[in-house]
Structure formats: structure tokens, C-alpha cells
Design a protein around this motif. Structure first.
Motif, mmCIF file in Angstrom:
data_model
loop_
_atom_site.group_PDB
_atom_site.id
_atom_site.type_symbol
_atom_site.label_atom_id
_atom_site.label_comp_id
_atom_site.label_asym_id
_atom_site.label_seq_id
_atom_site.Cartn_x
_atom_site.Cartn_y
_atom_site.Cartn_z
ATOM 1 N N GLY A 37 0.818 -1.208 0.000
ATOM 2 C CA GLY A 37 0.000 0.000 0.000
ATOM 3 C C GLY A 37 0.854 1.261 0.000
ATOM 4 N N LEU A 38 2.136 1.114 -0.301
ATOM 5 C CA LEU A 38 3.065 2.239 -0.413
ATOM 6 C C LEU A 38 3.762 2.170 -1.762
ATOM 7 C CD1 LEU A 38 4.853 2.001 3.068
ATOM 8 C CD2 LEU A 38 2.989 3.557 2.427
ATOM 9 N N THR A 39 4.156 3.317 -2.268
ATOM 10 C CA THR A 39 4.993 3.359 -3.473
ATOM 11 C C THR A 39 5.762 4.663 -3.481
ATOM 12 O OG1 THR A 39 5.050 2.792 -5.815
ATOM 13 C CG2 THR A 39 3.392 4.399 -5.147
ATOM 14 N N ALA A 40 6.881 4.661 -4.164
ATOM 15 C CA ALA A 40 7.766 5.828 -4.178
ATOM 16 C C ALA A 40 7.655 6.609 -5.472
ATOM 17 C CB ALA A 40 9.207 5.385 -3.970
ATOM 18 N N ILE A 41 7.735 7.901 -5.325
ATOM 19 C CA ILE A 41 7.908 8.815 -6.451
ATOM 20 C C ILE A 41 9.306 9.393 -6.287
ATOM 21 C CG2 ILE A 41 7.218 11.035 -7.433
ATOM 22 C CD1 ILE A 41 5.157 8.931 -8.064
ATOM 23 N N THR A 59 6.807 20.763 -0.667
ATOM 24 C CA THR A 59 5.550 20.563 -1.405
ATOM 25 C C THR A 59 5.006 19.170 -1.127
ATOM 26 O OG1 THR A 59 6.227 22.107 -3.138
ATOM 27 C CG2 THR A 59 4.505 20.518 -3.707
ATOM 28 N N PHE A 60 5.879 18.162 -1.163
ATOM 29 C CA PHE A 60 5.446 16.804 -0.847
ATOM 30 C C PHE A 60 4.966 16.712 0.600
ATOM 31 C CE2 PHE A 60 8.206 15.267 -4.470
ATOM 32 C CZ PHE A 60 7.156 14.786 -5.228
ATOM 33 N N ALA A 61 5.626 17.416 1.508
ATOM 34 C CA ALA A 61 5.245 17.367 2.921
ATOM 35 C C ALA A 61 3.840 17.909 3.163
ATOM 36 C CB ALA A 61 6.270 18.131 3.772
ATOM 37 N N LYS A 62 3.364 18.757 2.281
ATOM 38 C CA LYS A 62 2.009 19.313 2.419
ATOM 39 C C LYS A 62 0.934 18.381 1.859
ATOM 40 C CE LYS A 62 3.712 24.028 2.098
ATOM 41 N NZ LYS A 62 3.883 25.162 1.194
ATOM 42 N N ASP A 63 1.350 17.355 1.132
ATOM 43 C CA ASP A 63 0.399 16.422 0.516
ATOM 44 C C ASP A 63 -0.028 15.390 1.563
ATOM 45 O OD1 ASP A 63 -0.893 14.365 -0.929
ATOM 46 O OD2 ASP A 63 0.290 14.809 -2.712
ATOM 47 N N PRO A 64 -1.317 15.296 1.881
ATOM 48 C CA PRO A 64 -1.761 14.369 2.931
ATOM 49 C C PRO A 64 -1.550 12.891 2.594
ATOM 50 C CG PRO A 64 -3.647 15.329 1.806
ATOM 51 C CD PRO A 64 -2.425 16.027 1.288
ATOM 52 N N CYS A 65 -1.294 12.580 1.325
ATOM 53 C CA CYS A 65 -1.079 11.185 0.916
ATOM 54 C C CYS A 65 0.370 10.730 1.103
ATOM 55 C CB CYS A 65 -1.460 10.985 -0.548
ATOM 56 S SG CYS A 65 -3.179 11.397 -0.925
ATOM 57 N N VAL A 66 1.261 11.669 1.400
ATOM 58 C CA VAL A 66 2.687 11.351 1.511
ATOM 59 C C VAL A 66 3.016 10.861 2.913
ATOM 60 C CG1 VAL A 66 5.016 12.339 1.463
ATOM 61 C CG2 VAL A 66 3.381 12.902 -0.334
ATOM 62 N N LEU A 67 3.617 9.677 2.980
ATOM 63 C CA LEU A 67 4.108 9.123 4.244
ATOM 64 C C LEU A 67 5.410 9.794 4.644
ATOM 65 C CD1 LEU A 67 4.220 6.909 6.506
ATOM 66 C CD2 LEU A 67 5.498 5.531 4.846
ATOM 67 N N THR A 68 6.317 9.945 3.678
ATOM 68 C CA THR A 68 7.618 10.543 3.959
ATOM 69 C C THR A 68 8.189 11.178 2.700
ATOM 70 O OG1 THR A 68 9.825 10.104 4.885
ATOM 71 C CG2 THR A 68 8.876 8.374 3.536
ATOM 72 N N PRO A 73 20.282 10.136 -2.627
ATOM 73 C CA PRO A 73 21.746 10.239 -2.612
ATOM 74 C C PRO A 73 22.312 11.254 -3.608
ATOM 75 C CG PRO A 73 21.089 7.948 -2.549
ATOM 76 C CD PRO A 73 19.839 8.758 -2.763
ATOM 77 N N ARG A 74 21.648 11.447 -4.715
ATOM 78 C CA ARG A 74 22.146 12.406 -5.710
ATOM 79 C C ARG A 74 21.382 13.729 -5.653
ATOM 80 N NH1 ARG A 74 23.350 8.290 -10.611
ATOM 81 N NH2 ARG A 74 25.221 7.403 -9.714
ATOM 82 N N LEU A 75 20.850 14.047 -4.484
ATOM 83 C CA LEU A 75 20.161 15.304 -4.204
ATOM 84 C C LEU A 75 18.878 15.504 -4.989
ATOM 85 C CD1 LEU A 75 23.193 17.693 -3.729
ATOM 86 C CD2 LEU A 75 21.871 16.494 -1.985
ATOM 87 N N GLY A 76 18.241 14.420 -5.355
ATOM 88 C CA GLY A 76 16.882 14.479 -5.853
ATOM 89 C C GLY A 76 15.959 14.424 -4.645
ATOM 90 N N VAL A 77 14.679 14.218 -4.881
ATOM 91 C CA VAL A 77 13.707 14.125 -3.798
ATOM 92 C C VAL A 77 12.854 12.883 -4.005
ATOM 93 C CG1 VAL A 77 11.765 15.245 -2.638
ATOM 94 C CG2 VAL A 77 13.661 16.635 -3.520
ATOM 95 N N LYS A 78 12.686 12.136 -2.937
ATOM 96 C CA LYS A 78 11.822 10.963 -2.967
ATOM 97 C C LYS A 78 10.633 11.239 -2.063
ATOM 98 C CE LYS A 78 13.769 7.287 -3.483
ATOM 99 N NZ LYS A 78 13.943 6.553 -4.685
ATOM 100 N N ALA A 79 9.442 10.878 -2.549
ATOM 101 C CA ALA A 79 8.228 10.953 -1.744
ATOM 102 C C ALA A 79 7.607 9.566 -1.752
ATOM 103 C CB ALA A 79 7.256 11.967 -2.324
ATOM 104 N N VAL A 80 7.294 9.061 -0.581
ATOM 105 C CA VAL A 80 6.658 7.754 -0.467
ATOM 106 C C VAL A 80 5.183 7.993 -0.177
ATOM 107 C CG1 VAL A 80 6.590 5.547 0.738
ATOM 108 C CG2 VAL A 80 8.797 6.690 0.323
ATOM 109 N N TYR A 81 4.362 7.516 -1.100
ATOM 110 C CA TYR A 81 2.913 7.709 -1.024
ATOM 111 C C TYR A 81 2.217 6.469 -0.483
ATOM 112 C CZ TYR A 81 2.581 12.101 -3.574
ATOM 113 O OH TYR A 81 2.649 13.411 -3.945
ATOM 114 N N ALA A 82 1.206 6.695 0.347
ATOM 115 C CA ALA A 82 0.264 5.636 0.710
ATOM 116 C C ALA A 82 -0.787 5.614 -0.404
ATOM 117 C CB ALA A 82 -0.388 5.944 2.051
ATOM 118 N N HIS A 83 -1.301 4.438 -0.714
ATOM 119 C CA HIS A 83 -2.363 4.320 -1.717
ATOM 120 C C HIS A 83 -3.321 3.213 -1.300
ATOM 121 C CE1 HIS A 83 -0.660 0.631 -3.485
ATOM 122 N NE2 HIS A 83 0.523 1.219 -3.377
ATOM 123 N N ASP A 84 -4.492 3.179 -1.933
ATOM 124 C CA ASP A 84 -5.507 2.198 -1.547
ATOM 125 C C ASP A 84 -5.657 1.042 -2.539
ATOM 126 O OD1 ASP A 84 -6.841 3.428 -3.632
ATOM 127 O OD2 ASP A 84 -8.505 4.180 -2.412
#
Length: 171
Positions: A37-41, A59-68, A73-84
Motif C-alpha cells: 500500500g506504499l509506493t515511491a515517487i 511541497t510533498f510534505a504538504k500532501d496528505p497522501c505522503v508518508l515521507t 543520494p544524488r540530491l533528488g527528492v523521494k516521496a513515499v505515497y500511501a495508496h488504496d
């Protein structure tokens, strides 16, 4: 902080790994034991965009669907989303819908979303981010599988020249 790709890969390979989409007996979609029920962007930033990484993480931190959300490592951004989504067979379709949603959320088409995370058995590196964002109670991103299953399929039989239309879910 190095431009040496060989060193980057060596150091990256020492990081802990995680499969956000589930637990696996072996790393292959057939080895899936439990769909999480999780996936990464994963947003890969160019050198010119590195200065925007903090804003993107916020911006990701403001999204209620984002777990973290955290820096990669290369200074990108990862957002882990909960999904149904509960059907691993529909993971790629769910991921495609999530990417559409994320593009609207971040509002910048210049960012590159690494679509390799659509692979259900994708391994991601965990990097150190002292300012990691964690949402203890994310609201799952809603995926409607009926939109995928309602495709009309025309089947032409050898015995019958008439095409037969069938729609999934009995509609």
C-alpha cells in the motif's frame, strides 16, 4: 558531492535498500509476498534544479497522501505515497495515475519523475536526511481500478465472423 559517477555508484551501493511496494521472497514481481500500500515517487533533479530540492520536499510534505519525503543520494527528492490499491496486478496502472496526480501537485513539468519506480519490485536507496519529513497518518491516494477494468474488448472468433464485445465487471 562528487561529479565522479564511479564514486557516486560505489557510495550509493553501500546505502541500505528498501522495496516500498511490498515484501518479497526474491526481488521479482513473482516473489511478492505482501503488497504494502506504499509506493515511491522519485524526482531526479538537474544541476540547475538542485536549489529547488528543499521547496520540492516541502511541497510533498504538504500532501496528505505522503508518508515521507527526503533527499536522495544524488540530491533528488523521494516521496513515499500511501495508496488504496490492493491488487498488485494493477500496480503499474495505479502508479501511472499517481504520477499524473504528482505532476499536478508539484506544478512543474520541468521535473523528471523516474518512472522505474513503477516496477513493483523496485529497490530504492535510503539516504541520510536529518530533516526527513514523516507523516504518521497519511491518507491513501485513491485509485479507482474500475476505470482500468471497464475497457471494452472486441474478440473475433475463428468460428464466428461476428465480433463479440465484453466489458469487465459485467457492465
Amino acid at each position: 558531492n562528487t561529479d565522479n559517477a564511479t564514486l557516486q555508484n560505489e557510495w550509493k551501493n553501500t546505502l541500505p535498500k528498501v522495496t516500498w511496494n511490498g515484501t518479497f521472497l526474491y526481488r521479482n514481481r513473482k516473489g511478492l509476498i505482501n503488497y504494502s500500500g506504499l509506493t515511491a515517487i522519485d524526482i531526479d533533479l538537474t544541476k540547475e534544479q538542485i536549489g529547488e530540492s528543499q521547496k520540492l520536499k516541502e511541497t510533498f510534505a504538504k500532501d496528505p497522501c505522503v508518508l515521507t519525503s527526503f533527499f536522495t543520494p544524488r540530491l533528488g527528492v523521494k516521496a513515499v505515497y500511501a495508496h488504496d490499491n490492493t491488487d498488485p496486478a494493477l500496480h503499474k496502472e495505479m502508479y501511472a495515475k499517481l504520477v499524473e496526480y504528482v505532476k499536478l501537485t508539484i506544478g512543474n513539468s520541468a521535473y523528471t519523475i523516474d518512472t522505474s519506480c513503477s516496477d513493483i519490485s523496485r529497490v530504492n536507496n535510503l539516504s541520510w536526511d536529518p530533516d526527513i519529513y514523516i507523516n504518521p497518518s497519511p491518507i491513501p491516494f485513491h485509485f479507482d481500478p474500475t476505470l482500468v477494468q471497464k475497457k471494452i474488448v472486441n474478440v473475433k472468433s475463428v468460428a464466428s465472423p461476428q465480433p463479440h464485445a465484453s466489458i469487465c465487471n459485467g457492465l
